[in-house]
Design a protein around this motif. Structure first.
Motif, PDB file in Angstrom:
ATOM      1  N   LEU A   1       0.833  -1.203   0.000  1.00  0.00           N
ATOM      2  CA  LEU A   1       0.000   0.000   0.000  1.00  0.00           C
ATOM      3  C   LEU A   1       0.868   1.254   0.000  1.00  0.00           C
ATOM      4  CD1 LEU A   1      -2.715  -0.987   2.626  1.00  0.00           C
ATOM      5  CD2 LEU A   1      -2.937  -1.030   0.143  1.00  0.00           C
ATOM      6  N   GLN A   2       1.945   1.228   0.759  1.00  0.00           N
ATOM      7  CA  GLN A   2       2.817   2.400   0.851  1.00  0.00           C
ATOM      8  C   GLN A   2       3.476   2.719  -0.481  1.00  0.00           C
ATOM      9  OE1 GLN A   2       3.185   4.512   3.442  1.00  0.00           O
ATOM     10  NE2 GLN A   2       1.560   3.323   4.438  1.00  0.00           N
ATOM     11  N   ILE A   3       3.861   1.703  -1.220  1.00  0.00           N
ATOM     12  CA  ILE A   3       4.540   1.933  -2.500  1.00  0.00           C
ATOM     13  C   ILE A   3       3.547   2.298  -3.592  1.00  0.00           C
ATOM     14  CG2 ILE A   3       5.904   0.841  -4.324  1.00  0.00           C
ATOM     15  CD1 ILE A   3       7.180  -0.910  -2.127  1.00  0.00           C
ATOM     16  N   HIS A   4       2.549   1.444  -3.793  1.00  0.00           N
ATOM     17  CA  HIS A   4       1.689   1.579  -4.969  1.00  0.00           C
ATOM     18  C   HIS A   4       0.569   2.597  -4.810  1.00  0.00           C
ATOM     19  CE1 HIS A   4       3.643  -1.760  -6.969  1.00  0.00           C
ATOM     20  NE2 HIS A   4       3.536  -2.464  -5.860  1.00  0.00           N
ATOM     21  N   LEU A   5       0.119   2.825  -3.599  1.00  0.00           N
ATOM     22  CA  LEU A   5      -0.989   3.748  -3.370  1.00  0.00           C
ATOM     23  C   LEU A   5      -0.520   5.056  -2.743  1.00  0.00           C
ATOM     24  CD1 LEU A   5      -4.026   4.416  -3.325  1.00  0.00           C
ATOM     25  CD2 LEU A   5      -4.130   3.270  -1.090  1.00  0.00           C
ATOM     26  N   VAL A   6       0.028   4.974  -1.547  1.00  0.00           N
ATOM     27  CA  VAL A   6       0.450   6.188  -0.845  1.00  0.00           C
ATOM     28  C   VAL A   6       1.580   6.876  -1.603  1.00  0.00           C
ATOM     29  CG1 VAL A   6       1.337   7.128   1.320  1.00  0.00           C
ATOM     30  CG2 VAL A   6      -0.284   5.216   1.357  1.00  0.00           C
TER      31      VAL A   6
ATOM     32  N   HIS B   1      -2.284 -15.246  -4.529  1.00  0.00           N
ATOM     33  CA  HIS B   1      -0.862 -15.067  -4.238  1.00  0.00           C
ATOM     34  C   HIS B   1      -0.396 -13.621  -4.468  1.00  0.00           C
ATOM     35  CE1 HIS B   1       0.057 -19.478  -4.004  1.00  0.00           C
ATOM     36  NE2 HIS B   1      -1.001 -19.516  -4.795  1.00  0.00           N
ATOM     37  N   MET B   2      -1.302 -12.753  -4.900  1.00  0.00           N
ATOM     38  CA  MET B   2      -0.948 -11.350  -5.141  1.00  0.00           C
ATOM     39  C   MET B   2      -1.948 -10.428  -4.439  1.00  0.00           C
ATOM     40  SD  MET B   2       0.210 -11.399  -9.162  1.00  0.00           S
ATOM     41  CE  MET B   2       1.011  -9.800  -9.065  1.00  0.00           C
ATOM     42  N   GLY B   3      -2.470 -10.873  -3.304  1.00  0.00           N
ATOM     43  CA  GLY B   3      -3.526 -10.137  -2.628  1.00  0.00           C
ATOM     44  C   GLY B   3      -3.108  -8.758  -2.169  1.00  0.00           C
ATOM     45  N   ALA B   4      -1.899  -8.618  -1.644  1.00  0.00           N
ATOM     46  CA  ALA B   4      -1.444  -7.311  -1.164  1.00  0.00           C
ATOM     47  C   ALA B   4      -1.246  -6.356  -2.339  1.00  0.00           C
ATOM     48  CB  ALA B   4      -0.152  -7.462  -0.372  1.00  0.00           C
ATOM     49  N   TYR B   5      -0.568  -6.838  -3.363  1.00  0.00           N
ATOM     50  CA  TYR B   5      -0.348  -6.032  -4.572  1.00  0.00           C
ATOM     51  C   TYR B   5      -1.686  -5.672  -5.216  1.00  0.00           C
ATOM     52  CZ  TYR B   5       1.278  -5.026  -9.363  1.00  0.00           C
ATOM     53  OH  TYR B   5       1.515  -4.457 -10.588  1.00  0.00           O
ATOM     54  N   GLY B   6      -2.585  -6.654  -5.325  1.00  0.00           N
ATOM     55  CA  GLY B   6      -3.881  -6.416  -5.956  1.00  0.00           C
ATOM     56  C   GLY B   6      -4.728  -5.427  -5.184  1.00  0.00           C
TER      57      GLY B   6
ATOM     58  N   ALA C   1      -3.597  -3.002  -3.279  1.00  0.00           N
ATOM     59  CA  ALA C   1      -3.001  -1.676  -3.456  1.00  0.00           C
ATOM     60  C   ALA C   1      -3.359  -1.094  -4.818  1.00  0.00           C
ATOM     61  CB  ALA C   1      -1.489  -1.768  -3.293  1.00  0.00           C
ATOM     62  N   LYS C   2      -3.300  -1.923  -5.851  1.00  0.00           N
ATOM     63  CA  LYS C   2      -3.610  -1.432  -7.197  1.00  0.00           C
ATOM     64  C   LYS C   2      -5.106  -1.155  -7.362  1.00  0.00           C
ATOM     65  CE  LYS C   2       0.442  -1.404  -9.306  1.00  0.00           C
ATOM     66  NZ  LYS C   2       1.044  -0.135  -9.797  1.00  0.00           N
ATOM     67  N   ALA C   3      -5.954  -1.941  -6.702  1.00  0.00           N
ATOM     68  CA  ALA C   3      -7.391  -1.670  -6.755  1.00  0.00           C
ATOM     69  C   ALA C   3      -7.705  -0.343  -6.067  1.00  0.00           C
ATOM     70  CB  ALA C   3      -8.167  -2.809  -6.094  1.00  0.00           C
ATOM     71  N   ALA C   4      -7.035  -0.072  -4.950  1.00  0.00           N
ATOM     72  CA  ALA C   4      -7.212   1.210  -4.273  1.00  0.00           C
ATOM     73  C   ALA C   4      -6.703   2.349  -5.144  1.00  0.00           C
ATOM     74  CB  ALA C   4      -6.488   1.198  -2.935  1.00  0.00           C
ATOM     75  N   LEU C   5      -5.642   2.096  -5.902  1.00  0.00           N
ATOM     76  CA  LEU C   5      -5.122   3.112  -6.826  1.00  0.00           C
ATOM     77  C   LEU C   5      -6.174   3.469  -7.870  1.00  0.00           C
ATOM     78  CD1 LEU C   5      -2.632   4.787  -7.787  1.00  0.00           C
ATOM     79  CD2 LEU C   5      -2.066   2.835  -9.265  1.00  0.00           C
ATOM     80  N   VAL C   6      -6.908   2.471  -8.366  1.00  0.00           N
ATOM     81  CA  VAL C   6      -7.987   2.733  -9.322  1.00  0.00           C
ATOM     82  C   VAL C   6      -9.015   3.673  -8.708  1.00  0.00           C
ATOM     83  CG1 VAL C   6      -9.917   1.706 -10.595  1.00  0.00           C
ATOM     84  CG2 VAL C   6      -7.695   0.561 -10.564  1.00  0.00           C
ATOM     85  N   ALA C   7      -9.394   3.411  -7.459  1.00  0.00           N
ATOM     86  CA  ALA C   7     -10.369   4.270  -6.791  1.00  0.00           C
ATOM     87  C   ALA C   7      -9.842   5.691  -6.656  1.00  0.00           C
ATOM     88  CB  ALA C   7     -10.707   3.698  -5.416  1.00  0.00           C
ATOM     89  N   MET C   8      -8.560   5.822  -6.322  1.00  0.00           N
ATOM     90  CA  MET C   8      -7.976   7.153  -6.177  1.00  0.00           C
ATOM     91  C   MET C   8      -7.977   7.906  -7.502  1.00  0.00           C
ATOM     92  SD  MET C   8      -4.212   8.316  -4.790  1.00  0.00           S
ATOM     93  CE  MET C   8      -3.394   8.146  -6.387  1.00  0.00           C
ATOM     94  N   VAL C   9      -7.599   7.209  -8.584  1.00  0.00           N
ATOM     95  CA  VAL C   9      -7.564   7.858  -9.899  1.00  0.00           C
ATOM     96  C   VAL C   9      -8.975   8.243 -10.344  1.00  0.00           C
ATOM     97  CG1 VAL C   9      -6.955   7.568 -12.330  1.00  0.00           C
ATOM     98  CG2 VAL C   9      -5.425   6.701 -10.555  1.00  0.00           C
ATOM     99  N   ASN C  10      -9.957   7.373 -10.089  1.00  0.00           N
ATOM    100  CA  ASN C  10     -11.342   7.714 -10.439  1.00  0.00           C
ATOM    101  C   ASN C  10     -11.799   8.973  -9.710  1.00  0.00           C
ATOM    102  OD1 ASN C  10     -11.565   5.542 -12.148  1.00  0.00           O
ATOM    103  ND2 ASN C  10     -12.587   4.222 -10.664  1.00  0.00           N
TER     104      ASN C  10
END
Length: 274
Positions: free
Chosen positions: A115-120, A155-160, A162-171
């Motif tokens: 979350l810190q890398i991909h979102l924050v 197996h990619m739950g943390a990455y997924g 973070a990236k799903a939250a990134l979609v919400a932020m961009v929207n």
């Protein structure tokens, strides 16, 4: 009478995560298309090589240390980039890595690191350049998402997440920035052959591939190349005023089911039978 003033000829860009993979390819592609580029990453020595190649090829590039998890590092990077190239017109937030592991097996700290890398980190970079863009009433915020944000993979739950939250932020950015002249876009890579994730040991990759196949997520073994994403991201940056790319997903084309020589042989065999 045009609805918008055209984009300026000189559009300085910053690229986070530019020491390898998609970030490196994007910096090279942007520079080749005439964008002055500031490359940011933790591996400064790697940046020096890339910057040298871009400048030797006629492009304009500088490189500075950047750790998107460190607020002071982000502020310093943006300040250095603006001092070297001018006001930032394009931001590409592509810093990150992929953490493999089932959610039941990883710690909360490991989950939070994604979350810190991909979102924050992406938010931190965007908010550093947004004031200037809003003042000039133009600019492009381009975020590197992932197909995993759209279709989660075991197996990619943390990455997924973070990236799903990134979609919400961009929207949300797209809604909140409407009418400001600043455009927010997200580009989702499908499976891409880079060092990110694929350098992990077989005991982590193997089980993931098995589960992906079980859930119908491993249709073929062809991968995108970093240069494919670089062209897509540059296309977003070059889109003329009056429209913007809200979301783009790029997937690898599957291998042909039969090779050309095999198809020719099949045709010859058919002709012999008739």
């Amino acid at each position: 009478m045009p609805r918008f003033a055209p984009l300026p000829d000189r559009r300085p860009a910053i690229v986070a995560g530019a020491s390898a993979g998609i970030g490196e390819a994007t910096a090279i592609e942007l520079a080749a298309r005439g964008f002055p580029v500031a490359l940011g990453a933790r591996r400064v020595e790697k940046l020096e090589d890339i910057v040298g190649k871009i400048n030797a090829g006629g492009g304009e590039a500088v490189g500075f240390h950047l750790d998107v998890t460190d607020p002071n590092s982000v502020k310093s990077f943006v300040a250095n980039a603006e001092e070297a190239l001018g006001e930032i017109e394009v931001m590409v937030a592509g810093a990150g890595d992929t953490y493999f592991g089932k959610l039941a097996d990883i710690s909360t700290d490991e989950f939070d690191s994604q979350l810190q890398i991909h979102l924050v980190g992406a938010n931190r970079l965007a908010t550093a350049v947004l004031p200037g863009m809003l003042e000039r009433q133009r600019g492009d915020l381009i975020f590197v998402g992932s197909e995993v944000a759209l279709r989660q993979r075991p197996h990619m739950g943390a990455y997924g997440a973070a990236k799903a939250a990134l979609v919400a932020m961009v929207n949300n950015l797209q809604m909140e920035l409407e009418g400001t002249g600043v455009r927010a876009s997200i580009v989702h890579p499908g499976p891409t052959k880079t060092s990110m994730g694929w350098s992990l040991p077989a005991d982590l990759i193997g089980p993931a591939l098995e589960d992906w196949a079980k859930w119908g997520q491993a249709r073929h073994d062809y991968f995108l190349r970093a240069a494919d994403l670089a062209r897509a991201i540059t296309f977003v940056a070059e889109t003329p005023r009056g429209g913007f790319i809200a979301n783009m997903e790029l997937q690898p084309e599957a291998p042909l089911t039969t090779a050309p020589q095999e198809r020719r042989q099949l045709k010859l065999d058919e002709e012999k039978l008739t």
